[in-house]
Design a protein around this motif. Structure first.
Motif, short mmCIF file in Angstrom:
data_model
loop_
_atom_site.label_atom_id
_atom_site.label_comp_id
_atom_site.label_asym_id
_atom_site.label_seq_id
_atom_site.Cartn_x
_atom_site.Cartn_y
_atom_site.Cartn_z
N SER A 1 0.83 -1.20 0.00
CA SER A 1 0.00 0.00 0.00
C SER A 1 0.87 1.26 0.00
N SER A 2 0.48 2.21 -0.78
CA SER A 2 1.21 3.48 -0.84
C SER A 2 0.75 4.45 0.24
N ASP A 3 -0.36 4.13 0.88
CA ASP A 3 -0.87 4.98 1.95
C ASP A 3 -1.46 4.10 3.05
N ILE A 4 -0.76 4.04 4.17
CA ILE A 4 -1.18 3.18 5.29
C ILE A 4 -1.91 3.98 6.36
N SER A 5 -2.26 5.21 6.05
CA SER A 5 -2.88 6.08 7.05
C SER A 5 -4.15 5.48 7.64
N GLU A 6 -5.02 4.97 6.79
CA GLU A 6 -6.28 4.43 7.28
C GLU A 6 -6.07 3.19 8.14
N SER A 7 -5.08 2.36 7.77
CA SER A 7 -4.76 1.15 8.57
C SER A 7 -4.32 1.55 9.97
N ILE A 8 -3.52 2.59 10.04
CA ILE A 8 -3.02 3.06 11.34
C ILE A 8 -4.16 3.65 12.16
N LYS A 9 -4.97 4.48 11.53
CA LYS A 9 -6.09 5.10 12.26
C LYS A 9 -7.08 4.06 12.76
N GLU A 10 -7.33 3.05 11.93
CA GLU A 10 -8.27 2.01 12.31
C GLU A 10 -7.78 1.21 13.51
N ALA A 11 -6.46 0.93 13.54
CA ALA A 11 -5.90 0.09 14.60
C ALA A 11 -5.70 0.85 15.91
N ILE A 12 -5.24 2.10 15.83
CA ILE A 12 -4.87 2.79 17.06
C ILE A 12 -5.60 4.12 17.24
N GLY A 13 -6.58 4.37 16.40
CA GLY A 13 -7.28 5.65 16.46
C GLY A 13 -7.87 5.99 17.81
N GLY A 14 -8.27 4.97 18.56
CA GLY A 14 -8.89 5.24 19.86
C GLY A 14 -7.95 5.06 21.02
N SER A 15 -6.68 4.79 20.75
CA SER A 15 -5.74 4.53 21.84
C SER A 15 -4.98 5.78 22.24
N ALA A 16 -4.21 5.66 23.32
CA ALA A 16 -3.43 6.80 23.81
C ALA A 16 -2.34 7.21 22.82
N TYR A 17 -1.96 6.28 21.96
CA TYR A 17 -0.87 6.56 21.03
C TYR A 17 -1.30 7.38 19.81
N SER A 18 -2.59 7.54 19.62
CA SER A 18 -3.07 8.22 18.41
C SER A 18 -2.68 9.69 18.37
N SER A 19 -2.50 10.31 19.54
CA SER A 19 -2.16 11.73 19.57
C SER A 19 -0.80 12.00 18.95
N VAL A 20 0.03 10.98 18.88
CA VAL A 20 1.34 11.10 18.24
C VAL A 20 1.35 10.44 16.87
N LEU A 21 0.85 9.24 16.77
CA LEU A 21 1.01 8.44 15.55
C LEU A 21 -0.03 8.75 14.48
N CYS A 22 -1.11 9.41 14.85
CA CYS A 22 -2.16 9.70 13.86
C CYS A 22 -2.18 11.15 13.40
N THR A 23 -1.14 11.92 13.74
CA THR A 23 -1.07 13.28 13.24
C THR A 23 -0.69 13.26 11.76
N LYS A 24 -1.02 14.30 11.07
CA LYS A 24 -0.75 14.37 9.63
C LYS A 24 0.74 14.24 9.34
N GLU A 25 1.56 14.88 10.15
CA GLU A 25 3.01 14.84 9.94
C GLU A 25 3.56 13.44 10.17
N SER A 26 3.09 12.79 11.24
CA SER A 26 3.57 11.43 11.55
C SER A 26 3.14 10.45 10.47
#
Length: 574
Positions: free
Chosen positions: A348-373
Motif C-alpha cells: 500500500s502506498s498509503d497506510i494512514s487508514e490502517s493506522i487510524k483504524e488500529a490505534i485511532g482510539g488509543s493513547a498513542y493516536s495523539s502522536v502516531l495519527c497526526t498528519k506529519e507522523s
C-alpha cells in the motif's frame, strides 16, 4: 527540567527499588495501598487465631520462594492488622537474617529455632513466626543441626511441605509446628472454563486504576501532566494504554500462560518489575526524548520503540520472565489472514487508514495519527516496518481471542483432575492411549508395535485399564486456587495389579495431542520426554507378548506366535 518525576514514581515497582524490600519496622502508605488480601492471608489468620486460643508455644513457618510476598504479609500483619494476631510473637521476615555476619544461614537458623529443638520444645518460650524459603528449610533439616530437630523434620515430612503435593492448611492442635506455604497457592483460579487471573488483575488494577488514592495515577494526573513533554511522552501514553481493561487482561493472560506452559515461577516481585519494564524503556531518558523531538523521524523511531507493544516483545535479556513472554508475541502467529494483511500493508502506498483504524482510539493516536507522523510513516521504510509490528500487536492486545485449543483442553482436563471429576477424565485417558499407539506404531488389528528389526516387526495386544483411585477427592469448588499443575494419570496392569503412572504437564499434553493428530515423534521429542518413554515401556510390559505376538514381514505377511502348554505354536495368518 532534566528528569521525569512520573518515572521516579514508577520506579517503586522495580526489584532494585527500596520499596521492594519489606521490614518489620515500618509499613508505609505505599505498601499499605499495594496490599492485596489473598487466600494465603486468610488461611494464615485462621491458624494464628487457633494458636492464640490454645496458648501453646508454637513455631509458624511461612514458606515459599523469594519475592512471593512472605515478608510483605508478615509486615502487614505486624503493623496494620486490626486483630493484632502477631502480638507477642517473635517475627522474622527473613529466616537467614543475622546480627552476626560471620555466621552462615544455617547457623543463624539454628540460633533462631533453638527453642524448638527436640531438647527445648516442651520448655516455656515465645511463639515464633518466620518467612523461610523452601530451599533454606530443606538445607537446614538435612544439615548437621537438623539432628537436633527430629520433631521439626517429622512435621515437615508429614505435612509434605517440601514436596509438590498440595497440602491442606489444617491446624494441628497436637503439634508445636504449624505452616502455610505460598507455593500451594497459584496467582490465578482454575475453573472449568479456563483460568481467572484474579490476583494478577488486582495488582494491575492497583497500578492503573483511575483513583486518587492510587499514587501512580495521582502522579500521572499532577506531575506528569505538567511536564513539557506530556503530549508526546511514550511513558505517559503507556500508562494510559495499560489503563484499558483489554490491555490489562492480555498481560494477565500471558503471565498465566508462562506459568503453565513454561513452568516459570511467578512472584509478586517479578510481576511488579515486569510492569515497570513494559511501561518505561530500559534506556529511557528525558533528555534523549527531548533532543529527538526536534526531528520527526528521529522522534518517531524513539517513540515507537518505547511504547508498550514494543517493550513487551522487542527487548530480551532484561529478565527471564521477559524472555519467556516474548514467545507470545502476536507476530509469531502465522495465519493466512495475517499473511494477507502483511502483503496489503507493505504494497500500500498509503497506510494512514490502517493506522487510524488500529490505534485511532488509543493513547498513542495523539502522536502516531497526526498528519506529519502519518506522512513520515508512509514514506520511511524503516518506520513503516516498525509500525506494522505495532499494528499487529495492538490489534491482538485489544481484541484478544483465545484460539489455542490445546491450551484450553489442558486447562479443562487439569480442572477435572484437581476437582475430582473422575467421569470427565475419559477423554484424556483415551488421548493417552491413542498417543501411546501412535508413538509405538500399530497394525490393522490395533496391536501395538513392540520392536522392529531388518525385515520384521513384532506386535502385541495391550489393554489399557484406567485406575482412578489417585484422583483427588472432590470438594465441590467450582473455582480452585490450590491445585497441582500436573495431571497424574494411572493405569493398572490387570495381571499383576501394578499401577503405572504418568505425570502430564502442558509440554507433554501438547506432544500427546499432536500424536493424536498423526504426528511422528522426533529425536528431540525423545530427548525431552524421557518420562513418557519410561511410561510407554512399562505399558508395553503389560501386553500379550508373554503369551502371543504378531510378526509382520516387510512384504505384509503376518504370523502369530502363541505360547501353549506344549510350547510355542507358529501360525501364518496372511
Amino acid at each position: 527540567m532534566g528528569k521525569c518525576e512520573f518515572v521516579d514514581e514508577l520506579n517503586k515497582l522495580r526489584k532494585s527499588s527500596n520499596e521492594s524490600i519489606d521490614n518489620i519496622g515500618k509499613f508505609d502508605d505505599f505498601k499499605a495501598y499495594m496490599h492485596i488480601s489473598r487466600p494465603v492471608e486468610v488461611d494464615l489468620k485462621v491458624i494464628l487465631k487457633k494458636i492464640n486460643e490454645s496458648g501453646k508455644k508454637t513455631l509458624v513457618l511461612l514458606c515459599g520462594s523469594a519475592g512471593d510476598g512472605k515478608s510483605h504479609l508478615l509486615s502487614y500483619l505486624k503493623n496494620l492488622d486490626e486483630e493484632k494476631l502477631l502480638d507477642g510473637y517473635c517475627v522474622y521476615n527473613d529466616a537467614t537474617e543475622s546480627s552476626a555476619p560471620f555466621k552462615t544461614a544455617i547457623e543463624t537458623l539454628n540460633d533462631v529455632l533453638n527453642g524448638f529443638s527436640d531438647a527445648n520444645i516442651n520448655l516455656p518460650g515465645q511463639n515464633i513466626i518466620m518467612a523461610i524459603n523452601l530451599g533454606v528449610l530443606s538445607n537446614f533439616i538435612e544439615s548437621e543441626y537438623g539432628k537436633q530437630y527430629a520433631m521439626l523434620r517429622e512435621y515437615a515430612m508429614k505435612s509434605n511441605i517440601l514436596t509438590s503435593q498440595i497440602n491442606e492448611n489444617i491446624y494441628d492442635a497436637t503439634s508445636s509446628f504449624q505452616h502455610v506455604s505460598f507455593s500451594d497457592y497459584h496467582m490465578y483460579y482454575l475453573t472449568e472454563n479456563g483460568v481467572d487471573p484474579q490476583f494478577i488483575s488486582d495488582i494491575l488494577s492497583k497500578i492503573f486504576t483511575n483513583n486518587e488514592k492510587n499514587p501512580f495515577y495521582e502522579c500521572y494526573q499532577s506531575k506528569c501532566a505538567q511536564c513539557p513533554m506530556a503530549l508526546n511522552c511514550p511513558v505517559r501514553h503507556n500508562y494510559a494504554f495499560m489503563s484499558e481493561e483489554a490491555a490489562r487482561s492480555f498481560v494477565a493472560e500471558i503471565l498465566v500462560k508462562t506459568t503453565i506452559k513454561d513452568k516459570e515461577i511467578l512472584t509478586t516481585r517479578e510481576i511488579l518489575n515486569y510492569i515497570y519494564d513494559i511501561i518505561v524503556a530500559h534506556d529511557f531518558s528525558y533528555k534523549k526524548l527531548a533532543d529527538a523531538s526536534v526531528n520527526t523521524e528521529d522522534y518517531l523511531k524513539e517513540y515507537i520503540g518505547g511504547i508498550t507493544p514494543s517493550l513487551m516483545f522487542d527487548y530480551g535479556d532484561l529478565s527471564n520472565l521477559m524472555n519467556f513472554l516474548r514467545e507470545y508475541d502476536p507476530l509469531l502467529v502465522r495465519t493466512e489472514i495475517a499473511d494477507t494483511m502483511a502483503i496489503f500493508y507493505y504494497v500500500s502506498s498509503d497506510i494512514s487508514e490502517s493506522i487510524k483504524e488500529a490505534i485511532g482510539g488509543s493513547a498513542y493516536s495523539s502522536v502516531l495519527c497526526t498528519k506529519e507522523s502519518l506522512n513520515k510513516l508512509n514514506y520511511n521504510r524503516a518506520l513503516k516496518a516498525q509500525m506494522f509490528n505495532i499494528l499487529v500487536r495492538i490489534s491482538k492486545i485489544m481484541n484478544a481471542e483465545n484460539s489455542d485449543k490445546v491450551y484450553e483442553s489442558f486447562l479443562k482436563d487439569l480442572y477435572y483432575y484437581n476437582s475430582g471429576k473422575k467421569g470427565k477424565l475419559q477423554s484424556i485417558y483415551d488421548m493417552v492411549e491413542k498417543g501411546v499407539v501412535q508413538w509405538c506404531g500399530s497394525e490393522a488389528d490395533s496391536n501395538i508395535r513392540l520392536s522392529e528389526s531388518k525385515g520384521f516387526e513384532l506386535y502385541e495386544n495391550v489393554k489399557f485399564e484406567a485406575f482412578l483411585e489417585n484422583v483427588p477427592s472432590s470438594n465441590g469448588d467450582n473455582s480452585l486456587q490450590r491445585f497441582t499443575p500436573i495431571i497424574m494419570l494411572c493405569f493398572e496392569d490387570v495381571k499383576t495389579k501394578e499401577i503405572i503412572s504418568l505425570d502430564i504437564d502442558y509440554s507433554l499434553f501438547e506432544l500427546i495431542s499432536r500424536l493424536n493428530d498423526g504426528y511422528v515423534q522426533t529425536a528431540e521429542d525423545r530427548n525431552n520426554h524421557a518420562d513418557f518413554i519410561s511410561f510407554v515401556s512399562k505399558v508395553l510390559k503389560t501386553g500379550s507378548a508373554s503369551e502371543n505376538i504378531m510378526i509382520v514381514s516387510e512384504n505384509g505377511k503376518r504370523a502369530i506366535l502363541d505360547k501353549t502348554k506344549f510350547g510355542y505354536k507358529f501360525k501364518v495368518v496372511r
